[in-house]
Design a protein around this motif. Structure first.
Motif, PDB file in Angstrom:
ATOM      1  N   GLY A  50     -78.971 -22.928  89.603  1.00 55.97           N
ATOM      2  CA  GLY A  50     -79.408 -23.687  90.761  1.00 55.97           C
ATOM      3  C   GLY A  50     -79.465 -25.174  90.472  1.00 55.97           C
ATOM      4  N   ASP A  51     -80.197 -25.903  91.306  1.00 61.78           N
ATOM      5  CA  ASP A  51     -80.237 -27.355  91.221  1.00 61.78           C
ATOM      6  C   ASP A  51     -81.495 -27.845  90.506  1.00 61.78           C
ATOM      7  N   ALA A  52     -81.320 -28.873  89.695  1.00 65.28           N
ATOM      8  CA  ALA A  52     -82.438 -29.508  89.013  1.00 65.28           C
ATOM      9  C   ALA A  52     -82.133 -30.991  88.868  1.00 65.28           C
ATOM     10  N   LEU A  53     -83.183 -31.788  88.703  1.00 65.72           N
ATOM     11  CA  LEU A  53     -83.054 -33.223  88.516  1.00 65.72           C
ATOM     12  C   LEU A  53     -83.555 -33.611  87.134  1.00 65.72           C
ATOM     13  N   ARG A  58     -79.233 -35.632  89.468  1.00 65.93           N
ATOM     14  CA  ARG A  58     -78.859 -34.229  89.307  1.00 65.93           C
ATOM     15  C   ARG A  58     -78.560 -33.900  87.845  1.00 65.93           C
ATOM     16  N   LEU A  59     -79.140 -32.818  87.383  1.00 72.29           N
ATOM     17  CA  LEU A  59     -78.955 -32.355  86.014  1.00 72.29           C
ATOM     18  C   LEU A  59     -77.733 -31.453  85.928  1.00 72.29           C
ATOM     19  N   HIS A  60     -76.905 -31.674  84.924  1.00 79.22           N
ATOM     20  CA  HIS A  60     -75.711 -30.863  84.682  1.00 79.22           C
ATOM     21  C   HIS A  60     -75.878 -30.105  83.364  1.00 79.22           C
ATOM     22  N   PRO A  61     -75.278 -28.903  83.257  1.00 85.43           N
ATOM     23  CA  PRO A  61     -75.489 -28.069  82.066  1.00 85.43           C
ATOM     24  C   PRO A  61     -75.103 -28.733  80.749  1.00 85.43           C
ATOM     25  N   GLY A  62     -74.184 -29.684  80.769  1.00 91.16           N
ATOM     26  CA  GLY A  62     -73.741 -30.312  79.533  1.00 91.16           C
ATOM     27  C   GLY A  62     -74.604 -31.463  79.073  1.00 91.16           C
ATOM     28  N   GLN A  63     -75.647 -31.811  79.830  1.00 89.91           N
ATOM     29  CA  GLN A  63     -76.512 -32.922  79.450  1.00 89.91           C
ATOM     30  C   GLN A  63     -77.553 -32.483  78.419  1.00 89.91           C
ATOM     31  N   THR A  64     -78.239 -33.476  77.851  1.00 86.83           N
ATOM     32  CA  THR A  64     -79.290 -33.221  76.873  1.00 86.83           C
ATOM     33  C   THR A  64     -80.622 -33.717  77.418  1.00 86.83           C
ATOM     34  N   ILE A  65     -81.643 -32.872  77.340  1.00 81.13           N
ATOM     35  CA  ILE A  65     -82.995 -33.253  77.741  1.00 81.13           C
ATOM     36  C   ILE A  65     -83.724 -33.759  76.512  1.00 81.13           C
ATOM     37  N   GLN A  66     -84.203 -35.007  76.575  1.00 79.18           N
ATOM     38  CA  GLN A  66     -84.889 -35.621  75.456  1.00 79.18           C
ATOM     39  C   GLN A  66     -86.367 -35.844  75.797  1.00 79.18           C
ATOM     40  N   GLY A  68     -89.528 -37.894  76.670  1.00 79.62           N
ATOM     41  CA  GLY A  68     -89.579 -39.040  77.556  1.00 79.62           C
ATOM     42  C   GLY A  68     -88.941 -38.770  78.895  1.00 79.62           C
ATOM     43  N   ASP A  69     -88.227 -37.651  79.019  1.00 83.48           N
ATOM     44  CA  ASP A  69     -87.553 -37.304  80.273  1.00 83.48           C
ATOM     45  C   ASP A  69     -88.488 -36.575  81.233  1.00 83.48           C
ATOM     46  N   SER A  70     -88.155 -36.669  82.519  1.00 77.13           N
ATOM     47  CA  SER A  70     -88.822 -35.874  83.546  1.00 77.13           C
ATOM     48  C   SER A  70     -87.809 -34.905  84.139  1.00 77.13           C
ATOM     49  N   VAL A  71     -88.272 -33.711  84.462  1.00 74.11           N
ATOM     50  CA  VAL A  71     -87.412 -32.639  84.972  1.00 74.11           C
ATOM     51  C   VAL A  71     -88.027 -32.070  86.243  1.00 74.11           C
ATOM     52  N   GLN A  72     -87.193 -31.802  87.224  1.00 73.39           N
ATOM     53  CA  GLN A  72     -87.658 -31.177  88.460  1.00 73.39           C
ATOM     54  C   GLN A  72     -86.654 -30.122  88.883  1.00 73.39           C
ATOM     55  N   THR A  73     -87.122 -28.902  89.110  1.00 76.96           N
ATOM     56  CA  THR A  73     -86.253 -27.816  89.565  1.00 76.96           C
ATOM     57  C   THR A  73     -86.422 -27.609  91.063  1.00 76.96           C
ATOM     58  N   GLY A  74     -85.340 -27.164  91.715  1.00 74.23           N
ATOM     59  CA  GLY A  74     -85.365 -26.936  93.150  1.00 74.23           C
ATOM     60  C   GLY A  74     -85.650 -25.486  93.492  1.00 74.23           C
ATOM     61  N   PRO A  75     -85.636 -25.147  94.784  1.00 76.16           N
ATOM     62  CA  PRO A  75     -85.873 -23.764  95.221  1.00 76.16           C
ATOM     63  C   PRO A  75     -84.802 -22.819  94.668  1.00 76.16           C
ATOM     64  N   GLY A  76     -85.235 -21.671  94.181  1.00 71.94           N
ATOM     65  CA  GLY A  76     -84.307 -20.659  93.694  1.00 71.94           C
ATOM     66  C   GLY A  76     -83.637 -21.005  92.380  1.00 71.94           C
ATOM     67  N   SER A  77     -84.101 -22.033  91.683  1.00 75.84           N
ATOM     68  CA  SER A  77     -83.471 -22.442  90.427  1.00 75.84           C
ATOM     69  C   SER A  77     -84.381 -22.166  89.243  1.00 75.84           C
ATOM     70  N   HIS A  78     -83.811 -22.223  88.064  1.00 73.30           N
ATOM     71  CA  HIS A  78     -84.615 -22.195  86.843  1.00 73.30           C
ATOM     72  C   HIS A  78     -83.809 -22.805  85.714  1.00 73.30           C
ATOM     73  N   SER A  94     -90.612 -26.725  90.216  1.00 72.11           N
ATOM     74  CA  SER A  94     -91.511 -27.245  89.181  1.00 72.11           C
ATOM     75  C   SER A  94     -91.172 -28.697  88.875  1.00 72.11           C
ATOM     76  N   GLN A  95     -92.178 -29.438  88.447  1.00 71.92           N
ATOM     77  CA  GLN A  95     -91.992 -30.828  88.047  1.00 71.92           C
ATOM     78  C   GLN A  95     -92.787 -31.086  86.775  1.00 71.92           C
ATOM     79  N   LEU A  96     -92.123 -31.637  85.756  1.00 73.11           N
ATOM     80  CA  LEU A  96     -92.776 -31.858  84.471  1.00 73.11           C
ATOM     81  C   LEU A  96     -92.163 -33.039  83.749  1.00 73.11           C
ATOM     82  N   THR A  97     -92.891 -33.519  82.751  1.00 69.34           N
ATOM     83  CA  THR A  97     -92.355 -34.511  81.820  1.00 69.34           C
ATOM     84  C   THR A  97     -92.630 -34.030  80.401  1.00 69.34           C
ATOM     85  N   VAL A  98     -91.761 -34.425  79.470  1.00 72.49           N
ATOM     86  CA  VAL A  98     -91.958 -34.105  78.054  1.00 72.49           C
ATOM     87  C   VAL A  98     -92.118 -35.424  77.315  1.00 72.49           C
ATOM     88  N   ALA A  99     -93.331 -35.704  76.864  1.00 68.04           N
ATOM     89  CA  ALA A  99     -93.621 -36.981  76.220  1.00 68.04           C
ATOM     90  C   ALA A  99     -93.154 -36.976  74.772  1.00 68.04           C
TER      91      ALA A  99
END
Length: 246
Positions: A50-53, A58-66, A68-78, A94-99
Motif C-alpha cells: 500500500g501507500d506510505a510517506l 511517497r515512500l518507495h520499496p527501494g528507499q532507506t529509512i534512517q 531522524g525520519d518520519s513515516v506515515q502509512t495510509g489506509p490498508g497499508s503496512h 500510523s504516524q511515527l518518527t525514529v529519533a
C-alpha cells in the motif's frame, strides 16, 4: 485465533503469511540482514504494502529509512523495516518518527503519534517508545504499541517479552515479561491510576516471532518452548498469574 482484536481486523495480523513477505524475509535474512544491507547500500525495507510517506513524500520499496525520519502509512497499508539491531511493523493509518541515537542507524526514541507498531529491539543502550500518554524504556525486548486517537490518545502497550521501564502520568513501574504483559496509558487517571492493567490485544505471537527473526533473535516463548496465557500478566504459566507490577 489465539489473540483478541479490538478495533482491528484479522487480516491485519496475517501479513507474515503472504508469499511475497515470506520471500522477502528469506532474502533479507539470507543476504545478511541489516548489516549487509547497510554495507551494500541496499534498502532496509523488508516489505511495503500500500501507500506510505517518508518525511511527507511517497515512500518507495527501494528507499532507506534512517533515524531522524518520519513515516506515515495510509489506509490498508503496512510497512516492515529494520534499523540497526531492531525491526518494526507499522500498521495502517500510523504516524511515527525514529529519533537518532549514537549513530545514524541506532534508534534512540520511537515516537508514535497515532496508529500501531510492533517492534523487536536488540540489547544495548537504553531506548524509548513514546506516545501521547505513555513512555516505555526499552532494554532489549519485543513490544506492541497502539494509540487510540478516538479515545483521547489512550495508549495500549504490551511488553511481549523482556524488561521495560513504564511511565504514564505520575505512575512508574518496571515490567518483566516472558509472555505479553500489557498496560493502558490513560489520558486521565482511572481510580487514581494512569498506568492500568490490560489483556493482550491486536497482535499475535507469530508477528513477534517474524520480527525477532529479522533482528536475529528468538522470543522468550520460543527459547522456553512453551506459551502462556494472554491475560496480560506476562507469565508463561498457562493459567496466568497476577504478575503485573503494582
Amino acid at each position: 485465533m489465539n489473540h483478541v482484536l479490538q478495533g482491528r481486523r484479522e487480516s491485519e495480523l496475517q501479513w507474515f503469511r503472504r508469499r511475497g513477505f515470506l520471500a522477502a524475509a528469506a532474502a533479507w535474512t539470507g543476504l545478511g540482514g541489516f548489516g549487509a544491507a547497510q554495507a551494500q547500500a541496499r534498502s532496509n525495507i523488508v516489505e511495503l504494502q500500500g501507500d506510505a510517506l517518508l518525511n511527507g513524500r511517497r515512500l518507495h520499496p527501494g528507499q532507506t529509512i534512517q533515524t531522524g525520519d518520519s513515516v506515515q502509512t495510509g489506509p490498508g497499508s503496512h510497512l516492515v523495516f529494520a534499523v540497526g539491531d531492531s525491526s518494526f511493523l507499522v500498521r495502517q493509518n500510523s504516524q511515527l518518527t525514529v529519533a537518532r541515537g549514537p549513530t545514524l542507524f541506532a534508534v534512540s526514541v520511537l515516537r508514535l503519534v497515532t496508529g500501531a507498531v510492533a517492534s523487536v529491539w536488540g540489547r544495548g543502550q537504553q531506548r524509548r517508545i513514546v506516545t501521547p500518554t505513555l513512555t516505555a524504556g526499552i532494554r532489549g525486548t519485543g513490544a506492541y504499541t497502539e494509540v487510540f486517537a478516538a479515545q483521547d490518545n489512550r495508549t495500549y502497550f504490551c511488553n511481549c517479552y523482556g524488561t521495560i521501564d513504564m511511565a504514564a502520568g505520575a505512575d512508574r513501574a518496571v515490567s518483566v515479561s516472558q509472555y505479553h504483559q500489557s498496560f493502558w496509558g490513560e489520558p486521565q487517571p482511572r481510580d487514581g491510576r494512569s498506568l492500568t492493567p490490560a489483556r493482550a490485544i491486536n497482535h499475535s505471537d507469530e508477528e513477534l516471532e517474524f520480527l525477532a527473526r529479522l533482528a536475529g533473535q528468538r522470543t522468550a516463548w520460543q527459547v522456553m518452548g512453551r506459551r502462556g496465557s494472554k491475560d496480560g500478566s506476562g507469565t508463561l504459566d498457562p493459567y496466568g498469574a497476577p504478575a503485573q507490577p503494582r
